[in-house]
Motif scaffolding. Sequence first.
Motif, mmCIF file in Angstrom:
data_model
loop_
_atom_site.group_PDB
_atom_site.id
_atom_site.type_symbol
_atom_site.label_atom_id
_atom_site.label_comp_id
_atom_site.label_asym_id
_atom_site.label_seq_id
_atom_site.Cartn_x
_atom_site.Cartn_y
_atom_site.Cartn_z
ATOM 1 N N ARG A 46 35.716 42.754 46.765
ATOM 2 C CA ARG A 46 36.426 41.723 46.004
ATOM 3 C C ARG A 46 35.447 40.644 45.558
ATOM 4 O O ARG A 46 34.545 40.272 46.304
ATOM 5 N N ILE A 48 35.108 37.162 42.340
ATOM 6 C CA ILE A 48 35.737 36.361 41.287
ATOM 7 C C ILE A 48 34.801 36.290 40.085
ATOM 8 O O ILE A 48 33.604 36.015 40.233
ATOM 9 N N ARG A 74 37.976 45.193 43.174
ATOM 10 C CA ARG A 74 38.949 44.243 42.643
ATOM 11 C C ARG A 74 38.250 42.958 42.198
ATOM 12 O O ARG A 74 37.781 42.178 43.018
ATOM 13 N N ARG A 75 38.137 42.780 40.878
ATOM 14 C CA ARG A 75 37.629 41.511 40.344
ATOM 15 C C ARG A 75 38.816 40.648 39.941
ATOM 16 O O ARG A 75 39.652 41.076 39.150
ATOM 17 N N THR A 76 38.899 39.439 40.478
ATOM 18 C CA THR A 76 39.925 38.493 40.052
ATOM 19 C C THR A 76 39.272 37.444 39.154
ATOM 20 O O THR A 76 38.049 37.261 39.174
ATOM 21 N N SER A 78 38.974 33.491 37.762
ATOM 22 C CA SER A 78 39.192 32.097 38.124
ATOM 23 C C SER A 78 40.112 31.433 37.103
ATOM 24 O O SER A 78 40.367 31.967 36.015
ATOM 25 N N SER A 108 48.150 39.613 32.204
ATOM 26 C CA SER A 108 47.638 40.987 32.099
ATOM 27 C C SER A 108 46.836 41.181 30.819
ATOM 28 O O SER A 108 45.834 41.909 30.803
ATOM 29 N N GLU A 111 43.466 39.586 31.369
ATOM 30 C CA GLU A 111 42.643 40.453 32.221
ATOM 31 C C GLU A 111 42.060 41.613 31.416
ATOM 32 O O GLU A 111 40.894 41.977 31.581
ATOM 33 N N GLN A 148 49.099 28.705 38.634
ATOM 34 C CA GLN A 148 48.944 30.153 38.621
ATOM 35 C C GLN A 148 48.549 30.619 37.217
ATOM 36 O O GLN A 148 48.673 29.883 36.238
ATOM 37 N N ASP A 149 48.092 31.862 37.148
ATOM 38 C CA ASP A 149 47.678 32.404 35.847
ATOM 39 C C ASP A 149 48.819 32.328 34.832
ATOM 40 O O ASP A 149 48.599 32.010 33.653
#
Length: 256
Positions: A46, A48, A74-76, A78, A108, A111, A148-149
């Motif tokens: 994981r 960011i 899993r890349r999230t 920022s 989404s 992303e 939140q996003d």
Amino acid sequence: MAAPKNRSTRLNRIAGELNERHRLDWSRGEAIEAEYDDGRREWTYRWIDGPTVEQVRRAARKADREVTEGLLYRRTLSQRTVTLGAIRMAMDSATTLDFRDRPYITPSAVEELWRTVSKPQPRDDRESALVTAILTETNGDHGRNWAQDYDLCKLVQERGLVPFLRRAAADAGQPVELSPLERLTERYVSPRASGAWTHRLRTMTPLEAFSAVQADTAATPQAVADALTLLPELHAALDTAAAELQARVQSEEPAA
């Protein structure tokens, strides 16, 4: 199939090498970390922002194919990167519009926008200031990273970009200034085109802006000065149009 020996140690070693290679900052949470889920019995890398999933997967498998077998990635993103993506989508003519003709922006979709982009960054100080203005508004009094996003995307979709461009320009700490054409658009944009300006920063054409000032007998000195800055661009456009017309006439002339 037996689990690879010393898997934790080997995965952490690879992660450390990747962090050093991509210069990922531990203090900002960017660094790739190996996490183990006891319930699922799965290892996951994981991180960011930073490099793409495909970049990390390819490099990790090349480093040690055995230990990375079955590894999840899993890349999230920022808040800053999500906000930057929302801005880019708002200004992209290919973005789908909602029922109010506003850019339809979802986490989404943001992303997916960044899926193949390594370490997304603002193009310039102006874009960076716009990101900051939106984040300041969204987080409000709740503190850093509260929003939140979905909140970020919804704010850009509903409010547009102009209010945050004004906020950034008004903040003495932000290196932002509206261009002459943007100032004229702010003043003279028609109701029909105001949505495109507010939500996408679509300006009037130089000719439209110049003509609006010319027709305004009460135009301010600033508006007149802004209009005059457009003259070189207008002259160039007219010269190009004249050359195209001249070429058309010559092509239509009968041969001697």
